[in-house]
Design a protein around this motif. Sequence first.
Motif, PDB file in Angstrom:
ATOM      1  N   PRO A 103       0.765  -1.264   0.090  1.00 27.73           N
ATOM      2  CA  PRO A 103      -0.045  -0.065   0.046  1.00 27.73           C
ATOM      3  C   PRO A 103       0.793   1.338   0.024  1.00 27.73           C
ATOM      4  O   PRO A 103       1.765   1.116   0.455  1.00 27.73           O
ATOM      5  CB  PRO A 103      -0.903  -0.142   1.444  1.00 27.73           C
ATOM      6  CG  PRO A 103       0.122  -0.958   2.186  1.00 27.73           C
ATOM      7  CD  PRO A 103       0.602  -1.905   1.235  1.00 27.73           C
ATOM      8  N   THR A 104       0.392   2.383  -0.559  1.00 26.23           N
ATOM      9  CA  THR A 104       0.928   3.454  -0.611  1.00 26.23           C
ATOM     10  C   THR A 104       0.535   4.461   0.610  1.00 26.23           C
ATOM     11  O   THR A 104      -0.574   4.205   0.968  1.00 26.23           O
ATOM     12  CB  THR A 104       0.908   4.349  -1.863  1.00 26.23           C
ATOM     13  OG1 THR A 104      -0.528   4.571  -2.311  1.00 26.23           O
ATOM     14  CG2 THR A 104       1.609   3.337  -3.070  1.00 26.23           C
ATOM     15  N   GLY A 105       1.277   5.484   0.687  1.00 30.55           N
ATOM     16  CA  GLY A 105       0.800   6.408   2.016  1.00 30.55           C
ATOM     17  C   GLY A 105       1.779   6.832   2.819  1.00 30.55           C
ATOM     18  O   GLY A 105       2.944   6.425   2.679  1.00 30.55           O
ATOM     19  N   VAL A 106       1.509   7.351   3.889  1.00 32.10           N
ATOM     20  CA  VAL A 106       2.384   7.816   5.109  1.00 32.10           C
ATOM     21  C   VAL A 106       2.315   6.815   6.255  1.00 32.10           C
ATOM     22  O   VAL A 106       1.229   6.802   6.621  1.00 32.10           O
ATOM     23  CB  VAL A 106       2.138   9.268   5.459  1.00 32.10           C
ATOM     24  CG1 VAL A 106       3.325   9.757   6.530  1.00 32.10           C
ATOM     25  CG2 VAL A 106       2.215  10.295   4.181  1.00 32.10           C
ATOM     26  N   GLY A 140       8.774   6.502  13.735  1.00 30.17           N
ATOM     27  CA  GLY A 140       9.592   7.195  12.547  1.00 30.17           C
ATOM     28  C   GLY A 140       8.509   7.069  11.387  1.00 30.17           C
ATOM     29  O   GLY A 140       7.616   6.268  11.268  1.00 30.17           O
ATOM     30  N   THR A 141       8.976   8.137  10.452  1.00 25.32           N
ATOM     31  CA  THR A 141       8.022   8.173   9.269  1.00 25.32           C
ATOM     32  C   THR A 141       8.606   7.206   8.012  1.00 25.32           C
ATOM     33  O   THR A 141       9.813   7.340   7.753  1.00 25.32           O
ATOM     34  CB  THR A 141       7.851   9.688   8.887  1.00 25.32           C
ATOM     35  OG1 THR A 141       7.134  10.340   9.966  1.00 25.32           O
ATOM     36  CG2 THR A 141       6.980   9.750   7.575  1.00 25.32           C
ATOM     37  N   VAL A 142       7.842   6.544   7.183  1.00 20.78           N
ATOM     38  CA  VAL A 142       8.050   5.852   6.161  1.00 20.78           C
ATOM     39  C   VAL A 142       6.850   6.319   5.288  1.00 20.78           C
ATOM     40  O   VAL A 142       5.655   6.050   5.515  1.00 20.78           O
ATOM     41  CB  VAL A 142       8.249   4.492   6.402  1.00 20.78           C
ATOM     42  CG1 VAL A 142       8.119   3.401   5.156  1.00 20.78           C
ATOM     43  CG2 VAL A 142       9.145   3.883   7.395  1.00 20.78           C
ATOM     44  N   VAL A 143       7.451   6.855   3.897  1.00 19.87           N
ATOM     45  CA  VAL A 143       6.268   7.108   2.945  1.00 19.87           C
ATOM     46  C   VAL A 143       6.732   6.164   1.586  1.00 19.87           C
ATOM     47  O   VAL A 143       7.610   5.808   1.234  1.00 19.87           O
ATOM     48  CB  VAL A 143       6.648   8.485   2.365  1.00 19.87           C
ATOM     49  CG1 VAL A 143       5.706   8.897   1.409  1.00 19.87           C
ATOM     50  CG2 VAL A 143       6.351   9.689   3.651  1.00 19.87           C
ATOM     51  N   GLY A 163       6.063  13.193   6.773  1.00 16.55           N
ATOM     52  CA  GLY A 163       5.682  12.613   5.548  1.00 16.55           C
ATOM     53  C   GLY A 163       4.979  13.623   4.703  1.00 16.55           C
ATOM     54  O   GLY A 163       4.511  13.457   3.629  1.00 16.55           O
ATOM     55  N   ASN A 164       5.110  14.791   4.909  1.00 15.69           N
ATOM     56  CA  ASN A 164       4.404  15.688   3.923  1.00 15.69           C
ATOM     57  C   ASN A 164       5.778  16.333   3.124  1.00 15.69           C
ATOM     58  O   ASN A 164       6.762  16.278   3.275  1.00 15.69           O
ATOM     59  CB  ASN A 164       3.950  17.158   4.682  1.00 15.69           C
ATOM     60  CG  ASN A 164       3.057  16.838   5.823  1.00 15.69           C
ATOM     61  OD1 ASN A 164       2.054  16.146   5.634  1.00 15.69           O
ATOM     62  ND2 ASN A 164       2.963  17.207   7.090  1.00 15.69           N
ATOM     63  N   ALA A 165       5.010  16.908   1.840  1.00 17.25           N
ATOM     64  CA  ALA A 165       6.058  17.392   0.947  1.00 17.25           C
ATOM     65  C   ALA A 165       6.992  18.457   1.586  1.00 17.25           C
ATOM     66  O   ALA A 165       6.479  19.495   2.036  1.00 17.25           O
ATOM     67  CB  ALA A 165       5.279  17.856  -0.199  1.00 17.25           C
ATOM     68  N   ALA A 166       8.300  18.241   1.516  1.00 11.33           N
ATOM     69  CA  ALA A 166       9.357  19.186   2.058  1.00 11.33           C
ATOM     70  C   ALA A 166       9.249  20.456   1.278  1.00 11.33           C
ATOM     71  O   ALA A 166       8.880  20.598   0.184  1.00 11.33           O
ATOM     72  CB  ALA A 166      10.683  18.494   2.212  1.00 11.33           C
ATOM     73  N   LEU A 182       0.177  11.558  -2.330  1.00 14.87           N
ATOM     74  CA  LEU A 182       0.397  10.507  -1.259  1.00 14.87           C
ATOM     75  C   LEU A 182      -1.136   9.870  -0.921  1.00 14.87           C
ATOM     76  O   LEU A 182      -2.067  10.763  -0.595  1.00 14.87           O
ATOM     77  CB  LEU A 182       1.135  10.529  -0.004  1.00 14.87           C
ATOM     78  CG  LEU A 182       2.375  11.212  -0.227  1.00 14.87           C
ATOM     79  CD1 LEU A 182       3.134  11.565   1.118  1.00 14.87           C
ATOM     80  CD2 LEU A 182       3.346  10.021  -0.745  1.00 14.87           C
ATOM     81  N   MET A 183      -1.323   8.692  -0.916  1.00 13.10           N
ATOM     82  CA  MET A 183      -2.605   8.151  -0.434  1.00 13.10           C
ATOM     83  C   MET A 183      -2.752   7.906   1.058  1.00 13.10           C
ATOM     84  O   MET A 183      -1.464   7.724   1.616  1.00 13.10           O
ATOM     85  CB  MET A 183      -2.897   6.509  -1.098  1.00 13.10           C
ATOM     86  CG  MET A 183      -3.149   6.934  -2.604  1.00 13.10           C
ATOM     87  SD  MET A 183      -3.509   5.265  -3.279  1.00 13.10           S
ATOM     88  CE  MET A 183      -4.929   4.872  -2.607  1.00 13.10           C
TER      89      MET A 183
END
Length: 332
Positions: free
Chosen positions: A95-98, A164-167, A191-194, A327-328
Motif C-alpha cells: 500500500p502507498t501512503g504515509v 518514525g516516518t516511512v512514505v 511525511g508531508n512534501a518538504a 500520497l494516499m
Amino acid sequence: MRRVRLAAIIAAVTCMSMAGQAGAVQGAKISSHIELAEAAADLQPGEWVWAPQIAADGPVTVLVDLTSQLATVYRNGVAIGISTVSTGKPGHETPTGVFQILQKDADHRSSTYNNAPMPYQERLTWDGVALHAGGLPGYPESHGCVHLPYTFAKELFQITSMGGTVVVTGRAGDPVTHPAGGVLAPIDELGNAAQHHALSADEQWEWNHQVPDAGPLSIIVSTTDQRVVVMRSGQEVGRARAVIDGFMGAHVATLHVSADGAHHWMLIGVPGHEDEAGRELDAAALNRLRLPEGFRTMLNDRIGEGTTVLITSASVGAHNSGKQMTLMAAND
C-alpha cells in the motif's frame, strides 16, 4: 558444505519469498561511492549505498518508491542511503501512503508464513506490512512487505525509532521517468512534501527565519548547481548562489572546534573515500568557496561543533528536491 550453504540461503529468505528460488537470496553488495542521487540509476538487485556520516544527527525518514523499486533514507533532510527493494507482487501490492513505524523486532518471525524469519522487521501496519530483510530478485515478489538487503536492513534498524516516518509512493510496473530520491529529501519528518525554495533570477540568497535555531546543521555544496543549501532539523533553512572551484568528487567533513576557538573541518572516510578519514579539509580549498556576504554571516553565526558539510557534484535543483508528491492516506 552443501548442507551449511543451503541453511544459509534459507535463513536469508523471508516469509514473503520462495526459498527454492535462487533469485530470492538477499543482496549483500555495496556500491563504492556516495553520490547517492547518481548511484540510484545504476544499482542492481541487492546493491545499496550507506553513508550515515553525511548527516550524523537529525530526524530520519524513509521514502520507498514502488515504481523504481528503490528506498532512500534521509537524515536531517539529507540522503544518507539508498537501496534496491522488492515490494508486493500483483495481488499483494504494497500500500502507498504515509506510515509510522509501529513495532521493531530484529528477530521477528512470521505468524502467517510458517514461522519464517523476517530479520530487522519494522512494522508499518498491523495487518502485516513491514520493512525487513528479504528476497531481492529484481522485481516485486513479496506479499506486501518491503524487502531490503540484509545488511542495509540492519543499518536502517539501528537509526530509526518507534513512530518514525516511512512514505511509500509510486506504482510497481510503471515506467521510471525520474530517479528516485535525491540529495535533499522531498518529504519532511511527518511525511508531508518538504519545502525547498529555488532562488528566483534576482535572488542571491535567502534564509528562512521561521526555522528555529536549534538542532543539527547540515551544509550541502553542489558543485554542479553552484549552490549551497543549509538544512536544520530536517528543514531547509537557507540557500545561496555560490562560486565553487577546485572540488572534485564527493567529500564529507565535520566541524571540530578546538579549545582556542579555531575551526577544523575534519574529513570523514565515507565509502569510496576511506583514505580521507582523519585529514583536515584544506583551508585554501575552503577559501575557493565564495558566498554572498549576508549568507556567509548568517551561516557563520550558526555553525558549531558537529556541523557537517557534504561537497557533491549531485544537483540540488528542482528535479530532485521539492517536487510535488501525491500520497494516499495509509490504512490504520
